[in-house]
Design a protein around this motif. Structure first.
Motif, PDB file in Angstrom:
ATOM      1  N   SER A 217       0.837  -1.208   0.000  1.00 45.17           N
ATOM      2  CA  SER A 217       0.000   0.000   0.000  1.00 45.17           C
ATOM      3  C   SER A 217       0.869   1.254   0.000  1.00 45.17           C
ATOM      4  CB  SER A 217      -0.957   0.007   1.202  1.00 45.17           C
ATOM      5  OG  SER A 217      -0.323   0.424   2.396  1.00 45.17           O
ATOM      6  N   ILE A 218       2.029   1.177   0.662  1.00 52.48           N
ATOM      7  CA  ILE A 218       2.961   2.309   0.638  1.00 52.48           C
ATOM      8  C   ILE A 218       3.525   2.494  -0.767  1.00 52.48           C
ATOM      9  CG2 ILE A 218       5.176   3.162   1.500  1.00 52.48           C
ATOM     10  CD1 ILE A 218       4.578   1.779   4.157  1.00 52.48           C
ATOM     11  N   ILE A 219       3.862   1.386  -1.411  1.00 58.40           N
ATOM     12  CA  ILE A 219       4.374   1.471  -2.792  1.00 58.40           C
ATOM     13  C   ILE A 219       3.315   2.061  -3.716  1.00 58.40           C
ATOM     14  CG2 ILE A 219       5.150   0.115  -4.775  1.00 58.40           C
ATOM     15  CD1 ILE A 219       6.454  -1.810  -2.727  1.00 58.40           C
ATOM     16  N   GLU A 220       2.068   1.632  -3.561  1.00 61.52           N
ATOM     17  CA  GLU A 220       0.983   2.182  -4.387  1.00 61.52           C
ATOM     18  C   GLU A 220       0.829   3.678  -4.136  1.00 61.52           C
ATOM     19  OE1 GLU A 220      -0.507   0.566  -6.809  1.00 61.52           O
ATOM     20  OE2 GLU A 220       0.742  -1.170  -6.262  1.00 61.52           O
ATOM     21  N   PHE A 221       0.990   4.082  -2.884  1.00 65.06           N
ATOM     22  CA  PHE A 221       0.929   5.502  -2.546  1.00 65.06           C
ATOM     23  C   PHE A 221       2.084   6.250  -3.222  1.00 65.06           C
ATOM     24  CE2 PHE A 221       1.863   9.123   0.305  1.00 65.06           C
ATOM     25  CZ  PHE A 221       0.615   9.722   0.341  1.00 65.06           C
ATOM     26  N   GLU A 222       3.276   5.650  -3.203  1.00 65.67           N
ATOM     27  CA  GLU A 222       4.425   6.283  -3.843  1.00 65.67           C
ATOM     28  C   GLU A 222       4.251   6.348  -5.363  1.00 65.67           C
ATOM     29  OE1 GLU A 222       6.716   7.867  -2.349  1.00 65.67           O
ATOM     30  OE2 GLU A 222       6.431   7.202  -0.287  1.00 65.67           O
ATOM     31  N   LYS A 223       3.591   5.350  -5.933  1.00 69.81           N
ATOM     32  CA  LYS A 223       3.301   5.384  -7.369  1.00 69.81           C
ATOM     33  C   LYS A 223       2.355   6.524  -7.695  1.00 69.81           C
ATOM     34  CE  LYS A 223       3.943   0.444  -8.409  1.00 69.81           C
ATOM     35  NZ  LYS A 223       3.240  -0.834  -8.772  1.00 69.81           N
ATOM     36  N   ALA A 224       1.335   6.707  -6.840  1.00 69.17           N
ATOM     37  CA  ALA A 224       0.383   7.812  -7.046  1.00 69.17           C
ATOM     38  C   ALA A 224       1.106   9.155  -6.925  1.00 69.17           C
ATOM     39  CB  ALA A 224      -0.758   7.721  -6.046  1.00 69.17           C
ATOM     40  N   LYS A 225       2.024   9.268  -5.981  1.00 64.73           N
ATOM     41  CA  LYS A 225       2.832  10.479  -5.845  1.00 64.73           C
ATOM     42  C   LYS A 225       3.659  10.710  -7.116  1.00 64.73           C
ATOM     43  CE  LYS A 225       5.170  11.284  -2.054  1.00 64.73           C
ATOM     44  NZ  LYS A 225       4.718  12.592  -1.576  1.00 64.73           N
ATOM     45  N   SER A 226       4.230   9.629  -7.630  1.00 65.30           N
ATOM     46  CA  SER A 226       5.051   9.724  -8.836  1.00 65.30           C
ATOM     47  C   SER A 226       4.234  10.214 -10.031  1.00 65.30           C
ATOM     48  CB  SER A 226       5.663   8.354  -9.145  1.00 65.30           C
ATOM     49  OG  SER A 226       6.374   8.377 -10.366  1.00 65.30           O
ATOM     50  N   GLU A 227       3.030   9.642 -10.184  1.00 64.90           N
ATOM     51  CA  GLU A 227       2.161  10.047 -11.293  1.00 64.90           C
ATOM     52  C   GLU A 227       1.730  11.502 -11.197  1.00 64.90           C
ATOM     53  OE1 GLU A 227      -0.979   7.204 -11.073  1.00 64.90           O
ATOM     54  OE2 GLU A 227       0.303   5.513 -11.719  1.00 64.90           O
ATOM     55  N   ALA A 228       1.668  12.001  -9.947  1.00 67.96           N
ATOM     56  CA  ALA A 228       1.279  13.399  -9.730  1.00 67.96           C
ATOM     57  C   ALA A 228       2.484  14.341  -9.758  1.00 67.96           C
ATOM     58  CB  ALA A 228       0.556  13.529  -8.394  1.00 67.96           C
ATOM     59  N   GLY A 229       3.671  13.787 -10.037  1.00 68.51           N
ATOM     60  CA  GLY A 229       4.876  14.605 -10.073  1.00 68.51           C
ATOM     61  C   GLY A 229       5.382  14.991  -8.702  1.00 68.51           C
ATOM     62  N   LEU A 230       5.061  14.176  -7.685  1.00 64.63           N
ATOM     63  CA  LEU A 230       5.381  14.524  -6.300  1.00 64.63           C
ATOM     64  C   LEU A 230       6.340  13.537  -5.640  1.00 64.63           C
ATOM     65  CD1 LEU A 230       1.728  15.410  -5.164  1.00 64.63           C
ATOM     66  CD2 LEU A 230       3.543  17.016  -5.817  1.00 64.63           C
ATOM     67  N   PHE A 231       6.952  12.662  -6.429  1.00 62.92           N
ATOM     68  CA  PHE A 231       7.826  11.650  -5.828  1.00 62.92           C
ATOM     69  C   PHE A 231       9.072  12.300  -5.246  1.00 62.92           C
ATOM     70  CE2 PHE A 231      10.963   8.112  -6.004  1.00 62.92           C
ATOM     71  CZ  PHE A 231      10.289   7.231  -5.178  1.00 62.92           C
ATOM     72  N   MET A 232       9.631  11.662  -4.235  1.00 59.91           N
ATOM     73  CA  MET A 232      10.780  12.175  -3.484  1.00 59.91           C
ATOM     74  C   MET A 232      12.008  12.362  -4.371  1.00 59.91           C
ATOM     75  SD  MET A 232      11.978   8.742  -1.384  1.00 59.91           S
ATOM     76  CE  MET A 232      10.325   8.232  -0.943  1.00 59.91           C
ATOM     77  N   ALA A 233      12.985  13.091  -3.853  1.00 55.08           N
ATOM     78  CA  ALA A 233      14.268  13.267  -4.536  1.00 55.08           C
ATOM     79  C   ALA A 233      14.959  11.911  -4.674  1.00 55.08           C
ATOM     80  CB  ALA A 233      15.154  14.230  -3.755  1.00 55.08           C
ATOM     81  N   SER A 234      15.675  11.719  -5.768  1.00 53.40           N
ATOM     82  CA  SER A 234      16.310  10.424  -6.023  1.00 53.40           C
ATOM     83  C   SER A 234      17.291  10.048  -4.919  1.00 53.40           C
ATOM     84  CB  SER A 234      17.031  10.454  -7.373  1.00 53.40           C
ATOM     85  OG  SER A 234      17.994  11.499  -7.406  1.00 53.40           O
ATOM     86  N   TYR A 235      18.003  11.035  -4.359  1.00 55.16           N
ATOM     87  CA  TYR A 235      18.971  10.701  -3.307  1.00 55.16           C
ATOM     88  C   TYR A 235      18.282  10.310  -2.005  1.00 55.16           C
ATOM     89  CZ  TYR A 235      18.335  15.776  -2.580  1.00 55.16           C
ATOM     90  OH  TYR A 235      17.809  17.026  -2.415  1.00 55.16           O
ATOM     91  N   SER A 236      17.064  10.804  -1.786  1.00 61.02           N
ATOM     92  CA  SER A 236      16.293  10.343  -0.615  1.00 61.02           C
ATOM     93  C   SER A 236      15.886   8.889  -0.798  1.00 61.02           C
ATOM     94  CB  SER A 236      15.053  11.214  -0.418  1.00 61.02           C
ATOM     95  OG  SER A 236      15.389  12.532  -0.083  1.00 61.02           O
ATOM     96  N   ALA A 237      15.448   8.555  -2.007  1.00 60.69           N
ATOM     97  CA  ALA A 237      15.095   7.163  -2.311  1.00 60.69           C
ATOM     98  C   ALA A 237      16.309   6.264  -2.117  1.00 60.69           C
ATOM     99  CB  ALA A 237      14.561   7.048  -3.735  1.00 60.69           C
ATOM    100  N   ASP A 238      17.477   6.735  -2.550  1.00 59.89           N
ATOM    101  CA  ASP A 238      18.704   5.943  -2.394  1.00 59.89           C
ATOM    102  C   ASP A 238      18.999   5.676  -0.922  1.00 59.89           C
ATOM    103  OD1 ASP A 238      19.093   5.859  -5.119  1.00 59.89           O
ATOM    104  OD2 ASP A 238      20.454   7.578  -5.153  1.00 59.89           O
ATOM    105  N   ASP A 239      18.829   6.687  -0.081  1.00 62.82           N
ATOM    106  CA  ASP A 239      19.095   6.524   1.351  1.00 62.82           C
ATOM    107  C   ASP A 239      18.143   5.509   1.978  1.00 62.82           C
ATOM    108  OD1 ASP A 239      21.160   8.339   1.329  1.00 62.82           O
ATOM    109  OD2 ASP A 239      19.944  10.027   2.036  1.00 62.82           O
ATOM    110  N   ILE A 240      16.874   5.558   1.576  1.00 60.61           N
ATOM    111  CA  ILE A 240      15.883   4.633   2.140  1.00 60.61           C
ATOM    112  C   ILE A 240      16.148   3.205   1.658  1.00 60.61           C
ATOM    113  CG2 ILE A 240      13.415   4.051   2.204  1.00 60.61           C
ATOM    114  CD1 ILE A 240      12.955   7.156   1.890  1.00 60.61           C
ATOM    115  N   MET A 241      16.515   3.065   0.373  1.00 65.46           N
ATOM    116  CA  MET A 241      16.856   1.738  -0.130  1.00 65.46           C
ATOM    117  C   MET A 241      18.067   1.165   0.605  1.00 65.46           C
ATOM    118  SD  MET A 241      16.168   1.853  -4.260  1.00 65.46           S
ATOM    119  CE  MET A 241      17.036   3.373  -4.603  1.00 65.46           C
TER     120      MET A 241
END
Length: 578
Positions: free
Chosen positions: A174-198
Motif C-alpha cells: 500500500s505504501i508502494i501504491e501511494f508512492e506510485k500515485a505520488k510519482s504520477e502526480a509529479g510529487l515523488f521524493m528526490a532520487s537521493y532520498s530514495a537511495d538513502d531509504i533503499m
C-alpha cells in the motif's frame, strides 16, 4: 513514530456517521455527557484502525468496549476527495456541540479537537504530498522498533503479533501504491532520498539472523512463562514469519523505490512543487503548533539566535578577564560526570525536579540500546510512549553511535526522560485527560518541551555556570541554524549551494556535513522546526507568564500550567493558561 494528520481523518468520517446516529439516542443527557459519549466513541473508532495503534495505546481494550478488531497496520490512502470529505464532516459534527454548555475540562478537549481538525481541513487537499518514508524517521525505520517493543501481556498478544507480521507485505504494498500515485502526480521524493531509504532497507535485510526482531521476541516471550515446547514452537513461528514476511517486505519496498527513483520532478525544496509553498505553510503550522507565518518564524528564530549569541559573547568576554573558560568547551567533553550510568543519570535528573516542576508519578524505566548494525539508521535516542492504561513501565532507547561524551548522554536523557518526554507523558496521563487527546499529534508541544528540558539540563551538570551557558547557547544556535535552513530550503527555495553558503557564513565549512543536513531537510520538511520552534514558543510563553503573573510567577507554576493543558497548539495553550 510521527503520525500524519491525514491518517486520523478517514476513520473520523466513519466515526462521524456512527456518532451522528448515536447522538440522538442520548437526547436526555446534558451537553457534557453527550460530548463525552462523542469523544469516547471517536476514540474507540480511531484507535481500532490499526493493531499497532490499538496495542500501543491500550493494554486492555476490552475496558473500553473494544473487542474483535481486525488485525491490520492500516493503509495509505490516495483518495484525496474522500479524505477531504472525512475531515470536513468530522469538524462539522464536533461543532454541533454547544461549547458554552461544557465543563472547563471538556471545553479544553473541544478547543484542541477543533484546532486539530481545522488544521487538518487545510492539509487534507495535500494528502498526496505527505511522505510516509524518510531517512531515520520514516516507516521503514520506525516499524521494526515498534514491532520489537510490542508487549506480550498474554498468549493472545503473541498470536496477534504473529498474524500482524503476515500483514506486512500488503502494508508495504500500500505504501508502494501511494508512492506510485505520488510519482504520477509529479510529487515523488528526490532520487537521493530514495537511495538513502533503499540503503536502510538493505541494511535491515543484511542483519539476517542477528536482527533484533528475533532476540526481542524471545525476550518478550520469557515473561509469559510458557511450557518449554510451547515457547519453542512460538520462536520457530516467529523466525518463519520474519523470513517469509518481514525481509521480503523490505525487499519489496526497496525494489518499488528503485523502479520509481528517477521519476521525481524535484530534487530541491517543497516550494518548487505546484502549491508547494502553501503545503509547506500547512506542514509547519501542524508540526510546530505555532500560528505564526513563515516570515514571522524566521524573525523569531533570528531574534532568539541573536539573544543566544550575545549571551555567549558576554561569557567569553568575561573569560578574558581571569575566568577559566577554555575554547575546548565546544569540543567533545570526554568524561565529566562521576557516574555516567544512564540509570543513575536518569534518577539524578528526576531528583532535580522538586523545586521547579510538579511531582512526577512513580514509574520504572528501562534503558535499552539500539543494535550496533542499525546505529547509522536510527535517531540518537527515543522514548517509547506507553499505553495510556499502563504507564508504570517505560522504555528509553539510546543510540551509542550518536553519543560522543557523557554530557551528550546527560542532556539526551533529560530530553527523553526527566523533565522531557517520559516525565511529560506520565505526568499528563496522571491528569486523566479525555482519551481522544492521546491520539492527536502535536509535535511542536511534545518535541518543543523535550528540547526546552534538554536546554535546562545543561545547568544541572557539573559544568560551571559559564561552561553550561556556552554549551547550551551553542546548542540552541545550531538548532536555530537548522530551522532557518529548513525554512530557507522549503519556503525560500535555497539550493544546496545556497545552503552551503548560509552555513559557511556561520563558520560551518564541512561541505559533506552540510550536504547531509540538506538531504535530511529535503526528505523530512519541518522536522527540525518542531524541535526548535516548539522550544522557542515555550520560551515566549514563559515571557508572557512572567509579564502577566508578575510576582505570582514561579517556574513550578508555569511548568504545571503548560503540562496540565497537555499537547495542543500554542494558541490553545495561551487561551487556557492566561
Amino acid at each position: 513514530m510521527s503520525k500524519k494528520r491525514s491518517a486520523i481523518i478517514v476513520s473520523l468520517f466513519l466515526a462521524a456517521i456512527f456518532l451522528s446516529i448515536g447522538v440522538f439516542r442520548h437526547f436526555h443527557q446534558d451537553e457534557d455527557q453527550r460530548f463525552e459519549s462523542y469523544t469516547r466513541s471517536l476514540f474507540c473508532q480511531e484507535v481500532s484502525g490499526s493493531t499497532i495503534t490499538l496495542h500501543y495505546t491500550l493494554k486492555d481494550p476490552s475496558a473500553y468496549g473494544i473487542k474483535d478488531t481486525p488485525i491490520t497496520y492500516g493503509a495509505c490512502s490516495t483518495d484525496t476527495s474522500a479524505i477531504c470529505a472525512s475531515v470536513e464532516n468530522a469538524l462539522a459534527l464536533l461543532q454541533s456541540y454547544d461549547r458554552k454548555e461544557l465543563s472547563s475540562k471538556n471545553k479544553l478537549t473541544y478547543d484542541v479537537l477543533e484546532d486539530y481538525l481545522s488544521s487538518s481541513v487545510k492539509e487534507a487537499k495535500f494528502s498526496l504530498y505527505d511522505e510516509p518514508l524518510a531517512p531515520l524517521t520514516g516507516t521503514q525505520s520506525q516499524l521494526p522498533v515498534l514491532l520489537s517493543e510490542y508487549q506480550f501481556y498474554d498468549v493472545s498478544d503473541v498470536d496477534t503479533y504473529l498474524k500482524l507480521l503476515s500483514k506486512t507485505p500488503e502494508y508495504f504494498q500500500s505504501i508502494i501504491e501511494f508512492e506510485k500515485a505520488k510519482s504520477e502526480a509529479g510529487l515523488f521524493m528526490a532520487s537521493y532520498s530514495a537511495d538513502d531509504i533503499m540503503k536502510e532497507c538493505q541494511a535491515f535485510i543484511d542483519m539476517g539472523d542477528e536482527n533484533y526482531l528475533y532476540s526481542s521476541f524471545e525476550e518478550r516471550l520469557k515473561s509469559l512463562k510458557l511450557k518449554e515446547e510451547e515457547q519453542a514452537s512460538y520462536i520457530e513461528k516467529n523466525a518463519s514469519a520474519i523470513k517469509e514476511y518481514i525481509f521480503p517486505s523490505y525487499s519489496l519496498l526497496k525494489d518499488g523505490l528503485a523502479a520509481l527513483r528517477t521519476s521525481g520532478k524535484n530534487n530541491n525544496g517543497l516550494c518548487y512543487l505546484p502549491k508547494g509553498r502553501e503545503y509547506y505553510e500547512n506542514v509547519v503550522a501542524n508540526e510546530t503548533g505555532s500560528s505564526r507565518t513563515i516570515p514571522q518564524l524566521q524573525q523569531l528564530t533570528q531574534t532568539q539566535m541573536l539573544d543566544d549569541l550575545r549571551a555567549m559573547q558576554t561569557v567569553l568576554a568575561a573569560s578574558t578577564q581571569g575566568s577559566s573558560i577554555s575554547s575546548d568547551v565546544f569540543k567533545t567533553q570526554g568524561t565529566v560526570l562521576e557516574d555516567s550510568n544512564p540509570a543513575s543519570i536518569l534518577a539524578g535528573l528526576e531528583g532535580m525536579l522538586k523545586d521547579s516542576f510538579p511531582a512526577p508519578p512513580e514509574v520504572s524505566t528501562q534503558i535499552k540500546y539500539v543494535q550496533k548494525s542499525m546505529e547509522e539508521y536510527l535517531s540518537p535516542a527515543f522514548y517509547m510512549v506507553p499505553a495510556i492504561d499502563s504507564t508504570k513501565n517505560n522504555v528509553i532507547y539510546i543510540n551509542q553511535g550518536h553519543m560522543p561524551d557523557d554530557i551528550s548522554l546527560f542532556t539526551t536523557l533529560a530530553h527523553e526522560g526527566y523533565p522531557g518526554h517520559l516525565y511529560q507523558t506520565v505526568y499528563y496521563a496522571s491528569r486523566k485527560p479525555d482519551p481522544i487527546r492521546n491520539l492527536l499529534n502535536y509535535g511542536g508541544y511534545t518535541e518543543g518541551w523535550a528540547t526546552y528540558s534538554e536546554m535546562m539540563s545543561y545547568y544541572y551538570t557539573p559544568l560551571t555556570k559559564e561552561q553550561a551557558t556556552l554549551m547550551q547557547k551553542n546548542t540552541s544556535v545550531i538548532l536555530g541554524l537548522y530551522a532557518l535552513a529548513d525554512m530557507g530550503i522549503h519556503y525560500d527555495g535555497w539550493t544546496l549551494l545556497d545552503t552551503v553558503s548560509f552555513f559557511r557564513g556561520y563558520g560551518i565549512t564541512d561541505t559533506n556535513t552540510i550536504e547531509d543536513i540538506y538531504d535530511l531537510i529535503i526528505a523530512d520538511p519541518a522536522n527540525y522546526l518542531k524541535y526548535y520552534i516548539g522550544y522557542v514558543e515555550f520560551l515566549e510563553l514563559k515571557k508572557d507568564a512572567m509579564d502577566k503573573w508578575g510576582d505570582g510567577f514561579t517556574q513550578k507554576r508555569f511548568h504545571k500550567a503548560v503540562l496540565d493543558v497537555g499537547p495542543a497548539s500554542f494558541d490553545v495553550i495561551r487561551k487556557h493558561i492566561f
